[in-house]
Design a protein around this motif. Structure first.
Motif, PDB file in Angstrom:
ATOM      1  N   ALA A  33     103.446 -42.505 -60.762  1.00 45.60           N
ATOM      2  CA  ALA A  33     104.044 -41.213 -61.097  1.00 45.60           C
ATOM      3  C   ALA A  33     104.131 -40.355 -59.855  1.00 45.60           C
ATOM      4  N   LEU A  34     105.188 -39.559 -59.760  1.00 44.87           N
ATOM      5  CA  LEU A  34     105.370 -38.596 -58.684  1.00 44.87           C
ATOM      6  C   LEU A  34     105.372 -37.209 -59.319  1.00 44.87           C
ATOM      7  N   ILE A  35     104.377 -36.393 -58.962  1.00 41.83           N
ATOM      8  CA  ILE A  35     104.266 -35.066 -59.552  1.00 41.83           C
ATOM      9  C   ILE A  35     104.226 -34.019 -58.438  1.00 41.83           C
ATOM     10  N   GLY A  36     104.378 -32.778 -58.841  1.00 36.47           N
ATOM     11  CA  GLY A  36     104.333 -31.674 -57.897  1.00 36.47           C
ATOM     12  C   GLY A  36     104.995 -30.462 -58.508  1.00 36.47           C
ATOM     13  N   PRO A  37     104.743 -29.285 -57.945  1.00 36.76           N
ATOM     14  CA  PRO A  37     105.341 -28.059 -58.487  1.00 36.76           C
ATOM     15  C   PRO A  37     106.852 -28.056 -58.318  1.00 36.76           C
ATOM     16  N   ASN A  38     107.521 -27.152 -59.021  1.00 38.51           N
ATOM     17  CA  ASN A  38     108.967 -27.003 -58.870  1.00 38.51           C
ATOM     18  C   ASN A  38     109.317 -26.758 -57.404  1.00 38.51           C
TER      19      ASN A  38
END
Length: 248
Positions: A33-38
């Motif tokens: 998974a690749l996550i992060g803030p907008n």
């Protein structure tokens, strides 16, 4: 092993740096998974890998081959496919008809005009298998426009899988899906072929922690950290930046 190998990937729009020095591996069978803030650059990264955008620097290799010169269509033929945040289906066609189109296209028969589209038993068997895999058999002959949004997302995933990719990038598969239907997306991801490399870009942390075996955190175009879900959940910097203390 090989698979997808990204080294030093960067992208600039004039003086704006949106991706910087990204190293990333996605071997066969991965569930990452690749996550992060907008605004972190998640979709930009996916667009660089799939050829929608050209990088400013760095390399992208697939099974040892440099694919930087290949456009989006050529990368699909090499086995790299991506869904989108907004469903892109033929709403007036049935589910079965939607799934038949990419199978025909993959086999080089998309332009045939003088034969019935459903006349090939091998193609129909493949469409039937996709319907079964995504639990869509009961909806096969309904127009896509009549489906709930979560069901439409399943059709889009099935449509992309019909291209027989070896790397599947799911760009916010739960976007717009009611929480009561998110389980459909999770179950569909869990049923994907074991040897398929899957990258999920998603804001729904429940989905991420259910399906990912490793998680990459992207902040301001750079990788902050990567680890197993339990490691990411315990990471104080990640919790502060993105998770808000909701996990762990």
């Amino acid at each position: 092993m090989q698979g997808l190998e990204v080294r030093g990937l960067s992208k600039r729009f004039g003086g704006l740096v949106v991706s910087e020095d990204i190293d990333f591996d996605l071997p066969p069978g991965a569930r990452k998974a690749l996550i992060g803030p907008n605004g972190a650059g998640k979709s930009t990264f996916a667009n660089l890998v799939t050829g929608i955008l050209a990088p400013t620097g760095g390399s992208i290799r697939f099974d040892g081959q440099d694919i930087a010169a290949l456009d989006e269509a050529e990368r699909v033929k090499h086995g790299i496919a991506k869904t989108f945040q907004i469903t892109t289906l033929f709403s007036g066609l049935t589910v079965r008809e939607n799934l038949r189109l990419p199978v025909l296209e993959r086999l080089g028969q998309g332009g045939r005009l003088f034969r019935r589209a459903d006349s090939d038993p091998k193609i129909e068997a493949e469409v039937e298998a996709l319907l079964a895999q995504f639990d869509l058999l009961a909806l096969a002959d309904r127009p896509v426009v009549d489906l709930a949004y979560g069901q439409q997302r399943l059709v889009e995933m099935a449509l992309t899988l019909a291209l027989k990719p070896r790397v599947l990038i799911l760009d916010e598969p739960a976007a717009g899906v009611p929480s009561s239907e998110t389980h459909l997306i999770i179950e569909a991801i869990e049923r994907l072929p074991e040897d398929l490399a899957v990258l999920v870009i998603e804001h729904d942390m429940d989905l991420v922690f259910r399906v990912a075996r490793s998680i990459v955190v992207l902040v301001q175009g750079r990788i902050l950290t990567e680890g197993m879900p339990e490691e990411i959940a315990r990471n104080a910097q990640v919790r502060e930046l993105y998770l808000g203390g909701a996990h762990g």
